[in-house]
Each structure stands twice: as C-alpha cells, then as structure tokens.
Write a protein that holds these residues in place. Structure first.
Motif, short mmCIF file in Angstrom:
data_model
loop_
_atom_site.label_atom_id
_atom_site.label_comp_id
_atom_site.label_asym_id
_atom_site.label_seq_id
_atom_site.Cartn_x
_atom_site.Cartn_y
_atom_site.Cartn_z
N GLN A 173 2.74 -7.97 -2.94
CA GLN A 173 1.95 -8.93 -2.38
C GLN A 173 1.51 -7.77 -1.64
OE1 GLN A 173 1.91 -12.43 -2.70
NE2 GLN A 173 -0.46 -12.32 -1.84
N LEU A 174 -0.49 -7.94 -1.41
CA LEU A 174 -0.74 -7.63 0.27
C LEU A 174 -0.14 -8.09 0.87
CD1 LEU A 174 -3.73 -5.00 -1.77
CD2 LEU A 174 -1.94 -4.56 -1.29
N LEU A 175 -0.45 -7.91 2.22
CA LEU A 175 -0.61 -8.15 4.09
C LEU A 175 -1.59 -8.21 4.42
CD1 LEU A 175 3.16 -7.15 4.50
CD2 LEU A 175 2.11 -9.08 3.43
N LYS A 176 -2.04 -9.42 5.60
CA LYS A 176 -3.26 -8.81 6.22
C LYS A 176 -2.64 -8.36 7.46
CE LYS A 176 -5.19 -13.23 5.38
NZ LYS A 176 -5.61 -14.94 5.30
N ALA A 177 -0.80 -7.82 7.81
CA ALA A 177 -1.32 -7.16 9.05
C ALA A 177 0.60 -6.88 8.54
CB ALA A 177 -1.22 -8.27 10.27
N PRO A 178 1.15 -5.97 9.29
CA PRO A 178 2.67 -5.82 9.49
C PRO A 178 3.39 -6.75 9.28
CG PRO A 178 1.45 -4.06 10.38
CD PRO A 178 0.50 -5.09 10.22
N GLY A 179 4.39 -7.69 8.64
CA GLY A 179 5.32 -8.28 8.78
C GLY A 179 4.99 -9.87 7.24
N ALA A 207 -2.36 5.05 1.17
CA ALA A 207 -1.56 4.75 2.69
C ALA A 207 -1.95 5.63 3.50
CB ALA A 207 -0.25 5.00 2.64
N VAL A 208 -2.98 5.19 5.26
CA VAL A 208 -3.09 6.25 6.18
C VAL A 208 -1.54 6.20 6.86
CG1 VAL A 208 -5.17 6.23 4.98
CG2 VAL A 208 -4.80 4.17 7.16
N GLU A 209 -1.30 5.02 7.16
CA GLU A 209 -0.84 4.97 8.65
C GLU A 209 1.39 4.31 7.30
OE1 GLU A 209 0.03 2.70 12.38
OE2 GLU A 209 -2.31 1.86 11.02
N GLN A 210 2.02 4.64 8.19
CA GLN A 210 3.76 3.85 7.94
C GLN A 210 3.72 3.10 9.85
OE1 GLN A 210 6.13 6.40 5.69
NE2 GLN A 210 7.84 4.91 6.00
N ILE A 211 4.60 2.43 9.21
CA ILE A 211 5.44 1.84 10.55
C ILE A 211 6.46 1.17 10.19
CG2 ILE A 211 2.94 1.28 11.32
CD1 ILE A 211 3.86 -1.99 11.86
N GLU A 212 7.60 1.29 11.34
CA GLU A 212 9.09 0.61 10.77
C GLU A 212 9.24 -0.58 11.00
OE1 GLU A 212 11.68 2.00 8.56
OE2 GLU A 212 10.01 3.56 7.78
N ALA A 213 9.69 -1.95 11.14
CA ALA A 213 10.15 -2.87 11.32
C ALA A 213 11.04 -3.27 10.72
CB ALA A 213 8.16 -3.98 11.43
N ALA A 214 11.93 -3.90 11.49
CA ALA A 214 13.17 -4.89 10.18
C ALA A 214 13.95 -4.36 9.82
CB ALA A 214 12.41 -6.38 10.66
N GLY A 215 13.91 -2.79 10.35
CA GLY A 215 14.28 -1.87 8.86
C GLY A 215 13.61 -1.77 7.46
N LEU A 216 12.55 -1.90 7.95
CA LEU A 216 11.35 -1.91 6.10
C LEU A 216 10.68 -1.39 6.75
CD1 LEU A 216 11.12 -5.79 5.95
CD2 LEU A 216 12.22 -4.47 4.33
N ASP A 232 -8.11 0.26 2.93
CA ASP A 232 -8.85 -0.52 2.98
C ASP A 232 -8.86 -1.45 4.17
OD1 ASP A 232 -6.86 -1.99 1.92
OD2 ASP A 232 -7.68 -2.64 0.01
N GLY A 233 -7.31 -1.38 4.41
CA GLY A 233 -7.12 -2.24 6.03
C GLY A 233 -6.03 -2.94 5.64
N SER A 234 -5.77 -2.82 4.70
CA SER A 234 -4.10 -4.27 4.03
C SER A 234 -3.11 -3.01 4.32
CB SER A 234 -4.60 -4.87 2.65
OG SER A 234 -5.06 -3.79 1.93
N TRP A 235 -1.97 -4.31 3.55
CA TRP A 235 -0.92 -3.13 4.33
C TRP A 235 0.47 -3.41 3.32
CZ3 TRP A 235 1.23 -0.70 8.88
CH2 TRP A 235 -0.04 -1.08 10.20
N ALA A 236 0.98 -2.63 2.65
CA ALA A 236 1.70 -3.48 1.67
C ALA A 236 3.40 -2.83 2.46
CB ALA A 236 2.04 -2.16 0.99
N CYS A 237 4.22 -3.94 2.15
CA CYS A 237 6.12 -3.42 2.80
C CYS A 237 6.84 -2.41 1.24
CB CYS A 237 6.46 -4.87 2.70
SG CYS A 237 8.20 -5.04 3.41
N SER A 238 7.37 -2.00 1.73
CA SER A 238 8.11 -0.88 1.10
C SER A 238 8.83 -1.73 -0.27
CB SER A 238 8.75 0.12 1.90
OG SER A 238 9.87 -0.22 2.51
N GLY A 248 15.06 -6.60 -1.63
CA GLY A 248 15.26 -5.46 -1.23
C GLY A 248 14.79 -4.70 -1.99
N LYS A 249 14.26 -5.09 -4.04
CA LYS A 249 13.77 -4.20 -4.55
C LYS A 249 12.36 -3.81 -4.06
CE LYS A 249 11.35 -4.72 -9.46
NZ LYS A 249 10.83 -5.81 -9.86
N ALA A 250 12.51 -1.94 -4.56
CA ALA A 250 11.48 -1.17 -4.07
C ALA A 250 10.17 -2.13 -4.75
CB ALA A 250 11.90 0.11 -5.12
N LEU A 251 8.29 -1.43 -3.86
CA LEU A 251 7.38 -2.46 -4.08
C LEU A 251 6.81 -1.22 -4.92
CD1 LEU A 251 7.30 -5.43 -2.03
CD2 LEU A 251 8.18 -5.27 -4.80
#
Length: 163
Positions: A1-7, A24-33, A40-46, A51-54
C-alpha cells in the motif's frame, strides 16, 4: 500500500505490486521503520504490520558490458529486475546468445539483474541456485554502446564513406 505521507495511517488508493521497480528519492526512519519517498511524491513503508519486507533499496549502476547467456534453457527477459513471474515478457535470450548490458541492479541479498539494450528488459545474472546464467565477456566504451550503429542502424552520413 502506498502512503500519502510517512506513517501507516496515511494510506492512499495506490499499491505497489510484487516486482514493481520505482525510484526512491528520500528515506526517513520513524518508529523503527524505513519510509521511502518515491519520485511521484507518494511514500512506501519497508515492512508491513507483521514485519514482512514489502520493498527494499537496491544499488543501481551504469554497467556497459557484453554478456553471453550460459544457461542451456536461455534467460527469461523481464519488465523489471525481479524474480516475480508477473513481470515476465514474451522475450527470451537463447543459450550462447550475446547481449549488450547497459545497467546493473544489485539487491541486498546479492542477487544481480542486468538491463538489456536490444531486448528492452532485465535478466538475472545467476540462476536461483547461484550458478552463472549470464557471463561477462567484454567491457564496452560508452561510445561503442550508445553511438551510431550500436543498435544495428547507422543514420545516413554517420557511417564510413559511401554509406
């Protein structure tokens, strides 16, 4: 599932499918993810909730070489660098067929895929068991790979005198 923002609470209507290849043009870490902002501006979680890799980052590099297919069964050409069969094309390399490679992608597990110039797709460098599928023959100069005649066509006035 793509995200509108991190989280995970900001889900969009769009999804990535197995084997999709996006920038991917940027990577951030939040809450261990790890969250990746896509071109395209959307976000993806790893990882998913269990806990399965996406998705994962890969090393993408220019790689201008001639390879030969060492696999007696040939090599399936794919739309993207993946082992997922949903990205297979109708094209194949035959045993001992030579191919110009313009790019190489390396996954975190060491799996390597080669981008073919003529067949317009990707092939794995090895079989699943680790045996060599595509053997490197010769590194090419950039002009050799992309200059006039690289695809078998020489525009008028660009070849030897008389062409």
């Amino acid at each position: 599932q793509l995200l509108k923002a991190p989280g995970r609470s900001r889900q969009s209507d769009r999804k990535l499918r197995p084997g999709d290849f996006v920038e991917a043009v940027e990577q951030i870490e939040a809450a261990g993810l790890a969250f990746f902002r896509l071109a395209d501006g959307s976000w993806a979680c790893s990882r998913d909730q269990a806990g399965k890799a996406l998705c994962e980052l890969v090393l993408r590099e220019k790689h201008t070489w001639v390879y030969v297919c060492n696999d007696k069964d040939g090599a399936q050409v794919r739309e993207t660098p993946t082992r997922h069969t949903n990205k297979n094309t109708s094209k194949r390399l035959k045993h001992r067929e030579r191919a110009i490679v313009t790019e190489k992608v390396t996954f975190s597990d060491g799996d390597v895929f080669l981008k073919l110039e003529q067949k317009k797709g990707w092939v794995p460098a090895t079989k699943l068991n680790g045996a060599v599928k595509m053997a490197p023959l010769k590194e090419m100069e950039q002009a050799e790979a992309t200059g006039p005649g690289a695809n078998g066509f020489v525009p008028p006035g660009m070849g030897p005198p008389g062409m």
